[in-house]
Design a protein around this motif. Structure first.
Motif, PDB file in Angstrom:
ATOM      1  N   GLU A  21       0.832  -1.199  -0.074  1.00  0.00           N
ATOM      2  CA  GLU A  21      -0.129  -0.151  -0.097  1.00  0.00           C
ATOM      3  C   GLU A  21       0.611   1.165   0.056  1.00  0.00           C
ATOM      4  O   GLU A  21       0.794   2.066   0.965  1.00  0.00           O
ATOM      5  CB  GLU A  21      -0.868   0.183   1.275  1.00  0.00           C
ATOM      6  N   CYS A  22       1.486   1.687  -1.004  1.00  0.00           N
ATOM      7  CA  CYS A  22       2.416   2.626  -1.143  1.00  0.00           C
ATOM      8  C   CYS A  22       1.863   3.694  -1.852  1.00  0.00           C
ATOM      9  O   CYS A  22       1.889   3.410  -3.331  1.00  0.00           O
ATOM     10  CB  CYS A  22       3.786   2.247  -1.468  1.00  0.00           C
ATOM     11  N   VAL A  23       2.016   4.849  -1.442  1.00  0.00           N
ATOM     12  CA  VAL A  23       1.440   6.181  -2.361  1.00  0.00           C
ATOM     13  C   VAL A  23       2.712   7.078  -2.329  1.00  0.00           C
ATOM     14  O   VAL A  23       3.295   7.349  -1.101  1.00  0.00           O
ATOM     15  CB  VAL A  23       0.260   6.771  -1.760  1.00  0.00           C
ATOM     16  N   GLN A  24       2.960   7.494  -3.324  1.00  0.00           N
ATOM     17  CA  GLN A  24       3.946   8.579  -3.345  1.00  0.00           C
ATOM     18  C   GLN A  24       3.572   9.951  -4.180  1.00  0.00           C
ATOM     19  O   GLN A  24       2.627   9.894  -4.785  1.00  0.00           O
ATOM     20  CB  GLN A  24       5.257   8.058  -4.455  1.00  0.00           C
ATOM     21  N   CYS A  25       4.231  10.970  -3.636  1.00  0.00           N
ATOM     22  CA  CYS A  25       3.911  12.143  -3.842  1.00  0.00           C
ATOM     23  C   CYS A  25       5.233  13.120  -4.271  1.00  0.00           C
ATOM     24  O   CYS A  25       6.159  12.931  -3.748  1.00  0.00           O
ATOM     25  CB  CYS A  25       2.994  13.176  -2.663  1.00  0.00           C
ATOM     26  N   ALA A  26       4.832  13.829  -5.225  1.00  0.00           N
ATOM     27  CA  ALA A  26       5.943  14.754  -5.846  1.00  0.00           C
ATOM     28  C   ALA A  26       5.570  16.274  -5.975  1.00  0.00           C
ATOM     29  O   ALA A  26       4.569  16.252  -6.407  1.00  0.00           O
ATOM     30  CB  ALA A  26       6.693  14.341  -7.051  1.00  0.00           C
ATOM     31  N   HIS A  27       6.055  17.117  -5.490  1.00  0.00           N
ATOM     32  CA  HIS A  27       5.445  18.683  -5.246  1.00  0.00           C
ATOM     33  C   HIS A  27       6.282  19.211  -6.772  1.00  0.00           C
ATOM     34  O   HIS A  27       7.342  19.074  -7.274  1.00  0.00           O
ATOM     35  CB  HIS A  27       6.169  19.451  -4.138  1.00  0.00           C
ATOM     36  N   VAL A  28       5.291  19.672  -7.372  1.00  0.00           N
ATOM     37  CA  VAL A  28       5.588  20.622  -8.610  1.00  0.00           C
ATOM     38  C   VAL A  28       5.187  21.914  -8.665  1.00  0.00           C
ATOM     39  O   VAL A  28       4.419  22.252  -7.762  1.00  0.00           O
ATOM     40  CB  VAL A  28       5.044  19.903  -9.923  1.00  0.00           C
ATOM     41  N   GLU A  29       5.582  22.827  -9.402  1.00  0.00           N
ATOM     42  CA  GLU A  29       5.257  24.325  -9.496  1.00  0.00           C
ATOM     43  C   GLU A  29       3.585  24.414  -9.444  1.00  0.00           C
ATOM     44  O   GLU A  29       3.075  25.277  -8.745  1.00  0.00           O
ATOM     45  CB  GLU A  29       5.742  25.034 -10.655  1.00  0.00           C
ATOM     46  N   THR A  30       2.748  23.607 -10.084  1.00  0.00           N
ATOM     47  CA  THR A  30       1.396  23.707 -10.007  1.00  0.00           C
ATOM     48  C   THR A  30       0.507  22.853  -9.212  1.00  0.00           C
ATOM     49  O   THR A  30      -0.615  23.032  -9.291  1.00  0.00           O
ATOM     50  CB  THR A  30       1.019  23.438 -11.591  1.00  0.00           C
ATOM     51  N   GLY A  31       1.408  22.126  -8.183  1.00  0.00           N
ATOM     52  CA  GLY A  31       0.516  21.650  -7.398  1.00  0.00           C
ATOM     53  C   GLY A  31       1.478  20.173  -6.889  1.00  0.00           C
ATOM     54  O   GLY A  31       2.781  20.311  -6.438  1.00  0.00           O
ATOM     55  N   THR A  32       0.713  19.089  -6.827  1.00  0.00           N
ATOM     56  CA  THR A  32       1.357  17.798  -6.392  1.00  0.00           C
ATOM     57  C   THR A  32       0.958  16.548  -7.280  1.00  0.00           C
ATOM     58  O   THR A  32      -0.037  16.604  -7.776  1.00  0.00           O
ATOM     59  CB  THR A  32       0.841  17.488  -4.999  1.00  0.00           C
ATOM     60  N   LEU A  33       1.923  15.578  -7.584  1.00  0.00           N
ATOM     61  CA  LEU A  33       1.488  14.743  -8.319  1.00  0.00           C
ATOM     62  C   LEU A  33       1.501  13.542  -7.282  1.00  0.00           C
ATOM     63  O   LEU A  33       2.210  13.410  -6.443  1.00  0.00           O
ATOM     64  CB  LEU A  33       2.693  14.526  -9.347  1.00  0.00           C
TER      65      LEU A  33
END
Length: 66
Positions: A21-33
């Motif tokens: 159950e792994c969720v990953q996030c990456a912050h970018v200029e327009t929000g979050t992926l």
């Protein structure tokens, strides 16, 4: 936008210890992926900055997000 493979992906601290159950996030200029860490080449969801901040704030406060 920067290539997905070049982003800094952060694994959720609430991900299951079994590795299923792994969720990953990456912050970018327009929000979050957001993506599934087990399927890094799969779909990516983009959430705008304001909705993402509201979501995180509601998690910290322990209140449901509208």
């Amino acid at each position: 936008m920067t290539a997905l493979s070049q982003l800094t992906w952060i694994t959720s601290s609430y991900s299951g210890g079994s590795g299923t159950e792994c969720v990953q996030c990456a912050h970018v200029e327009t929000g979050t992926l957001i993506r599934d860490s087990k399927w890094v080449g799969g779909p990516v969801v983009r959430v705008g900055t304001e909705p993402w901040c509201m979501f995180i704030r509601s998690l910290r406060q322990g209140t449901p997000s509208a």
